[in-house]
Design an enzyme around this catalytic site. Structure first.
Site, mmCIF file in Angstrom:
data_model
loop_
_atom_site.group_PDB
_atom_site.id
_atom_site.type_symbol
_atom_site.label_atom_id
_atom_site.label_comp_id
_atom_site.label_asym_id
_atom_site.label_seq_id
_atom_site.Cartn_x
_atom_site.Cartn_y
_atom_site.Cartn_z
ATOM 1 C CG ASP A 42 45.225 60.685 62.599
ATOM 2 O OD1 ASP A 42 44.322 60.258 61.859
ATOM 3 O OD2 ASP A 42 45.008 61.300 63.660
ATOM 4 C CE1 TYR A 47 43.343 64.986 67.673
ATOM 5 C CE2 TYR A 47 44.944 64.335 66.010
ATOM 6 C CZ TYR A 47 43.890 64.024 66.836
ATOM 7 O OH TYR A 47 43.375 62.747 66.837
ATOM 8 C CE LYS A 72 41.411 61.801 63.453
ATOM 9 N NZ LYS A 72 42.720 62.450 63.654
ATOM 10 C CG HIS A 105 37.811 64.344 65.579
ATOM 11 N ND1 HIS A 105 38.817 65.258 65.767
ATOM 12 C CD2 HIS A 105 38.174 63.262 66.314
ATOM 13 C CE1 HIS A 105 39.737 64.760 66.574
ATOM 14 N NE2 HIS A 105 39.366 63.554 66.929
#
Length: 274
Positions: A42, A47, A72, A105
């Site tokens: 994931d 990120y 996402k 997200h």
């Protein structure tokens, strides 16, 4: 491994959360996870590590079709053209032709949800993702996405752990043939301070984290994505398939709910009442 299936899409019930796994150390951690057996990875634009995830996957040498990869879109990029560009950029950073799951997200407030989800459906229909879903959506938001917008959602990724019951979201997901993916599944380590979980772990020769993860993946329609920067913890989190919790143990852990949420931000929706 345990697998979860919704709307014909199957994912490994245990995945690797990669938040903050960046740089060479992040690559090494993700690669080690794959080498240890993880097949569900994931990531997210937010990120800042899609390139590292792609590199780790290539270095691990596991065939792409054997992996389940999620990414996402952040809530500031939910207009249709932004969704298309975000997907193109994610695939470029990952160096992949497609992802397995593409998520919103966080729910947005500026763009009509149906416009966003139409772009997500387009991404699925054109083969850039195998399935679509959302993250941090409440029961009313799921109803809007599915009943009003007609989106064929496979997944809702939410904070879920023994200290935060999500009964309403779970019931909604099961009724709609969706999988709930639990992030922060060990409550940022708080499960280690729960005597009941520690005691159950001692019975099985497992840690509190392993018990909490097993509790999650034993539930219908539930997957979990623990993250850690320590390779030994990443490996330990995966080693939960050689024991099973009894119904009584499952009930004991479920009874620890205190609605103790670890992730809440100014952009969060109004959460479902317990």
């Amino acid at each position: 491994m345990i697998y979860k299936t919704a709307k014909g899409i199957t994912m490994p019930a245990l995945g690797l959360g990669t938040f903050e796994l960046t740089g060479p150390e992040g690559v090494a951690a993700i690669r080690s996870a794959i080498e240890h057996g993880y097949r569900h990875i994931d990531t997210a634009v937010r990120y800042g590590n899609e390139a590292e995830v792609g590199q780790a996957i290539r270095e691990a040498g596991v065939p792409r079709e054997d992996l389940f990869v999620t990414t996402k879109v952040w809530f500031d990029s939910l207009a249709p053209d932004q969704v298309r560009q975000s997907m193109a950029n994610s695939l470029d950073r990952l160096q992949m032709d497609y992802v397995d799951l593409f998520l919103v997200h966080w729910p947005g407030r500026e763009v009509p949800m149906c416009d966003t989800l139409a772009a997500f459906t387009e991404a699925r229909d054109t083969g850039r993702t195998r399935s679509i879903g959302v993250s941090n959506f409440t029961v009313p938001l799921l109803a809007e996405a599915i009943d009003t917008c007609g989106a064929e959602l496979v997944n809702n990724q939410i904070e879920y752990h023994p200290l935060l019951a999500q009964k309403k979201l779970l019931a909604s997901a099961r009724a709609r043939d969706m999988i709930v993916t639990a992030y922060q599944p060990i409550a940022r380590g708080a499960v280690f301070k729960e005597p009941e979980i520690v005691k159950i772990g001692e019975t099985h020769g497992k840690s509190a984290a392993q018990v909490a993860l097993r509790w999650l993946v034993q539930q219908d329609n539930v997957a979990a994505i623990p993250r850690s920067s320590r390779i030994e913890n990443i490996k330990a989190n995966f080693d939960i398939f050689d024991f099973e919790l009894s119904e009584a143990e499952m009930a004991t852990i479920s009874g620890l709910d205190r609605q103790e949420r670890k992730s809440d931000f100014e952009w969060a929706p109004e959460w479902d009442a317990a």
